[in-house]
Scaffold this active site. Sequence first.
Site, PDB file in Angstrom:
ATOM      1  N   ALA A 141       0.819  -1.211   0.000  1.00  0.00           N
ATOM      2  CA  ALA A 141       0.000   0.000   0.000  1.00  0.00           C
ATOM      3  C   ALA A 141       0.855   1.265   0.000  1.00  0.00           C
ATOM      4  CB  ALA A 141      -0.939  -0.008   1.206  1.00  0.00           C
ATOM      5  N   LYS A 192      -0.028 -17.311  -1.224  1.00  0.00           N
ATOM      6  CA  LYS A 192       1.258 -16.615  -1.049  1.00  0.00           C
ATOM      7  C   LYS A 192       1.392 -16.067   0.371  1.00  0.00           C
ATOM      8  CE  LYS A 192      -0.400 -12.198  -1.244  1.00  0.00           C
ATOM      9  NZ  LYS A 192      -0.010 -10.986  -0.466  1.00  0.00           N
ATOM     10  N   ASP A 245       3.435 -11.996  -6.791  1.00  0.00           N
ATOM     11  CA  ASP A 245       2.953 -11.685  -5.450  1.00  0.00           C
ATOM     12  C   ASP A 245       3.671 -12.519  -4.398  1.00  0.00           C
ATOM     13  OD1 ASP A 245       1.454 -10.193  -3.721  1.00  0.00           O
ATOM     14  OD2 ASP A 245      -0.493 -10.986  -4.331  1.00  0.00           O
ATOM     15  N   ASN A 257       2.775 -10.699   6.603  1.00  0.00           N
ATOM     16  CA  ASN A 257       2.828 -12.147   6.774  1.00  0.00           C
ATOM     17  C   ASN A 257       4.262 -12.627   6.987  1.00  0.00           C
ATOM     18  OD1 ASN A 257      -0.070 -13.143   6.175  1.00  0.00           O
ATOM     19  ND2 ASN A 257       0.322 -11.653   4.572  1.00  0.00           N
ATOM     20  N   VAL A 280      -4.152  -6.461   9.717  1.00  0.00           N
ATOM     21  CA  VAL A 280      -4.491  -7.857   9.472  1.00  0.00           C
ATOM     22  C   VAL A 280      -3.367  -8.535   8.687  1.00  0.00           C
ATOM     23  CG1 VAL A 280      -6.078  -9.404   8.279  1.00  0.00           C
ATOM     24  CG2 VAL A 280      -6.973  -7.436   9.517  1.00  0.00           C
TER      25      VAL A 280
END
Length: 338
Positions: A141, A192, A245, A257, A280
Amino acid sequence: MDILVLGAGAWGTALAISAGARHRVTLWARDAAQAATLAARRENLTYLPGYRLPAGVVVADPSAGELAALAARHELVIVATPMAGLRDMLVALRECPRPVAWLCKGFETPRTQPYGLLGHEIRAEVAPRLAAGVLSGPSFAQEVANAQPTALVAASGTASVRDALVAAFHGPAMRVYANDDMPGVEVGGAVKNVLAIATGLCDGLALGLNARAALVTRGLAEMTRLGLALGARADTFMGLSGLGDLVLTATGDLSRNRRVGLLLAEGRTLQQAVESLGHVAEGVYSARTVVERARRLGVDMPIARAVVDLLDGRLAPAQAVATLMGRDPAAENIPPVA
């Protein structure tokens, strides 16, 4: 073009900033207090601080009418909620006459089926007449908001949806490629995140670049096997929403992640790791659904299984690595690309 973005997290805000330089964008936040702050400060202080909303972005009042009526006044609707919120959004938009696309990546926690569903499967259940698609690919982002070069995939079985997404977001700093393989694009986006946790663990344990390369490569094979079992095309996984990705999320320092894996390698508990992120990490929530869906389809995903055992506390970080390295020899068996 008039674009509605439903969800003012980091990614929804970044996409609104990117499109707002060329189009009229309405950014909708569920929380009224957040919407008021966004409108007043022209900055998402909670999820994307440091990036101002351009003049082309208007912040919607979440109390001003139903979502369906708001959506009908725009030419394209983007759902920018986490995976857990997609079903309710699609129910609210099920009669929307405009193209709808979502950004979330992952499998839904099982609700109507004994296994988790991908976004296009949820849409088939609750909004079968909706012209829908997904915008996916390697993208942080912050870099999108900063107008750094990015390439995404607009996936839909409906040409008009693909065309609308390309028209909305293709620009000087963003290339958008059309693809009609929604299952493939969505499987890539879901798996992913799980593999990135494994790669973060690998890096956190200082296992070396050889180990990282092996994890990424064999993880791509796992992702492709699951995708083929769900009706995807093998070549999709060689593209932006698969290999692209995966590489970004597994190696990029901005990856939440990957950060989970790094923190677990340091000895943090899963709860401590998640709480430290502030956002998240979809891989934590979708890992079990990925593995369960694969099990029901008879697809072998040893890396993803090891991640689930790690998250559930059945394996310590070093044990997860030993489990993978202790598997019997096997042929490489790379799925063919048509």
